[in-house]
Design a protein around this motif. Structure first.
Motif, PDB file in Angstrom:
ATOM      1  N   SER A  10      36.446  47.109  40.808  1.00 18.28           N
ATOM      2  CA  SER A  10      35.228  46.908  40.034  1.00 18.28           C
ATOM      3  C   SER A  10      35.498  46.475  38.600  1.00 18.28           C
ATOM      4  O   SER A  10      34.620  45.969  37.921  1.00 18.28           O
ATOM      5  N   LEU A  11      36.732  46.684  38.103  1.00 15.67           N
ATOM      6  CA  LEU A  11      37.047  46.287  36.739  1.00 15.67           C
ATOM      7  C   LEU A  11      37.061  44.775  36.569  1.00 15.67           C
ATOM      8  O   LEU A  11      36.933  44.277  35.473  1.00 15.67           O
ATOM      9  N   LEU A  12      37.241  44.060  37.645  1.00 11.28           N
ATOM     10  CA  LEU A  12      37.203  42.609  37.576  1.00 11.28           C
ATOM     11  C   LEU A  12      35.773  42.177  37.882  1.00 11.28           C
ATOM     12  O   LEU A  12      35.371  42.108  39.041  1.00 11.28           O
ATOM     13  N   SER A  13      35.004  41.942  36.825  1.00 19.66           N
ATOM     14  CA  SER A  13      33.608  41.580  37.044  1.00 19.66           C
ATOM     15  C   SER A  13      33.526  40.255  37.792  1.00 19.66           C
ATOM     16  O   SER A  13      34.294  39.344  37.547  1.00 19.66           O
ATOM     17  N   ILE A  78      42.430  42.467  33.646  1.00 28.75           N
ATOM     18  CA  ILE A  78      42.210  41.220  34.384  1.00 28.75           C
ATOM     19  C   ILE A  78      40.812  40.722  34.035  1.00 28.75           C
ATOM     20  O   ILE A  78      39.850  41.488  34.047  1.00 28.75           O
ATOM     21  N   ARG A  79      40.735  39.426  33.696  1.00 25.70           N
ATOM     22  CA  ARG A  79      39.443  38.815  33.402  1.00 25.70           C
ATOM     23  C   ARG A  79      39.279  37.558  34.249  1.00 25.70           C
ATOM     24  O   ARG A  79      40.240  36.838  34.476  1.00 25.70           O
ATOM     25  N   TYR A  80      38.065  37.309  34.672  1.00 29.26           N
ATOM     26  CA  TYR A  80      37.757  36.106  35.440  1.00 29.26           C
ATOM     27  C   TYR A  80      36.950  35.172  34.554  1.00 29.26           C
ATOM     28  O   TYR A  80      35.961  35.569  33.946  1.00 29.26           O
ATOM     29  N   ILE A  81      37.395  33.920  34.454  1.00 29.29           N
ATOM     30  CA  ILE A  81      36.678  32.896  33.695  1.00 29.29           C
ATOM     31  C   ILE A  81      36.006  31.986  34.723  1.00 29.29           C
ATOM     32  O   ILE A  81      36.684  31.300  35.486  1.00 29.29           O
ATOM     33  N   ASN A  84      35.698  27.450  34.127  1.00 30.86           N
ATOM     34  CA  ASN A  84      36.836  26.667  34.591  1.00 30.86           C
ATOM     35  C   ASN A  84      37.642  27.643  35.426  1.00 30.86           C
ATOM     36  O   ASN A  84      38.578  28.234  34.921  1.00 30.86           O
ATOM     37  N   PRO A  85      37.265  27.854  36.675  1.00 32.66           N
ATOM     38  CA  PRO A  85      37.729  29.034  37.403  1.00 32.66           C
ATOM     39  C   PRO A  85      39.216  29.353  37.240  1.00 32.66           C
ATOM     40  O   PRO A  85      40.080  28.558  37.588  1.00 32.66           O
ATOM     41  N   MET A  86      39.457  30.515  36.652  1.00 32.82           N
ATOM     42  CA  MET A  86      40.813  31.025  36.503  1.00 32.82           C
ATOM     43  C   MET A  86      40.740  32.514  36.223  1.00 32.82           C
ATOM     44  O   MET A  86      39.690  33.040  35.848  1.00 32.82           O
ATOM     45  N   ILE A  87      41.871  33.156  36.398  1.00 31.12           N
ATOM     46  CA  ILE A  87      41.983  34.578  36.113  1.00 31.12           C
ATOM     47  C   ILE A  87      42.999  34.728  34.984  1.00 31.12           C
ATOM     48  O   ILE A  87      44.052  34.096  34.993  1.00 31.12           O
ATOM     49  N   ILE A  88      42.665  35.562  34.015  1.00 35.08           N
ATOM     50  CA  ILE A  88      43.586  35.887  32.926  1.00 35.08           C
ATOM     51  C   ILE A  88      44.094  37.303  33.195  1.00 35.08           C
ATOM     52  O   ILE A  88      43.297  38.234  33.314  1.00 35.08           O
ATOM     53  N   ILE A  89      45.412  37.454  33.298  1.00 31.47           N
ATOM     54  CA  ILE A  89      46.011  38.758  33.581  1.00 31.47           C
ATOM     55  C   ILE A  89      46.814  39.205  32.362  1.00 31.47           C
ATOM     56  O   ILE A  89      47.816  38.594  32.014  1.00 31.47           O
ATOM     57  N   GLY A  90      46.337  40.256  31.711  1.00 28.92           N
ATOM     58  CA  GLY A  90      47.048  40.835  30.574  1.00 28.92           C
ATOM     59  C   GLY A  90      48.056  41.847  31.095  1.00 28.92           C
ATOM     60  O   GLY A  90      47.700  42.766  31.820  1.00 28.92           O
ATOM     61  N   VAL A  91      49.325  41.644  30.759  1.00 28.57           N
ATOM     62  CA  VAL A  91      50.385  42.509  31.280  1.00 28.57           C
ATOM     63  C   VAL A  91      51.116  43.215  30.143  1.00 28.57           C
ATOM     64  O   VAL A  91      51.047  42.815  28.985  1.00 28.57           O
ATOM     65  N   GLU A  92      51.820  44.265  30.530  1.00 32.85           N
ATOM     66  CA  GLU A  92      52.592  45.063  29.589  1.00 32.85           C
ATOM     67  C   GLU A  92      53.969  45.296  30.186  1.00 32.85           C
ATOM     68  O   GLU A  92      54.092  45.638  31.358  1.00 32.85           O
TER      69      GLU A  92
END
Length: 191
Positions: A10-13, A78-81, A84-92
């Motif tokens: 659910s965190l990925l809207s 994780i964010r969905y754009i 321009n369909p793409m996913i941004i994944i913030g990592v650590e």
């Protein structure tokens, strides 16, 4: 660094409305969640996206295989754009530094000078002078930033802020404070 809390689907809207291409794939850009440095991009399908969300590690498609990107890296966000369909994944990074931006690169050089001194290096001379020398320079550079701002001189402002950043990084290195800890504090303030 402690293991991050598990992500939830659910965190990925908009997970139900993700637009995959004709091959059932979507581009995923992997970047440092604190610095924003882009490490790479990969292709994901619905299966690898779900596996990424549930395992908190990046899984991707490389036809016909499903592969783990880096076992030392954990997903923080994780964010969905949609535009321009793409996913941004913030990592650590769990046990390693993956830095690529200018500030982190400069900090790495300063730490290297601290750990492996070179006698003629200005950085080494500052570090050898300890707090008195380093803090005096921070005070001087702070005053110069103020004066450049007062004069509304954009070039001087940029130059003096760069000097202030540098001397502040030297202070961090001298006190063995990791730059990522500073990024974390900034991230907390942003939220």
């Amino acid at each position: 660094m402690s293991r991050l809390k598990p992500l939830e689907l659910s965190l990925l809207s908009g997970i139900d409305t993700i637009r995959y291409n004709e091959k059932g794939l979507i581009l995923a850009v992997i970047q440092d969640c604190l610095e924003g440095t882009v490490f790479t991009w990969v292709w994901m399908n619905a299966e690898t996206l779900e596996k990424t969300l549930t395992s908190q590690q990046v899984w991707y498609c490389q036809d016909p295989e499903i592969l783990l990107w880096n076992s030392e890296i954990f997903v923080n966000e994780i964010r969905y754009i949609d535009e321009n369909p793409m996913i941004i994944i913030g990592v650590e990074a769990q046990h390693q530094e993956l830095s690529g931006n200018t500030l982190s690169g400069l900090f790495d050089v300063i730490c290297e000078r601290r750990d492996y001194p070179q006698l003629e290096s200005y950085t080494c001379k500052l570090l050898a002078g300890g707090d008195n020398k380093i803090l005096k320079k921070i005070g001087e550079e702070s005053a110069e930033v103020v004066m450049a701002c007062k004069d509304k001189d954009k070039d001087a402002i940029a130059s003096e802020v760069a000097d202030l950043f540098y001397h502040t990084l030297v202070a961090l290195a001298y006190h063995h404070v990791d730059l990522r800890d500073v990024y974390q504090k900034l991230e907390e303030r942003r939220n």
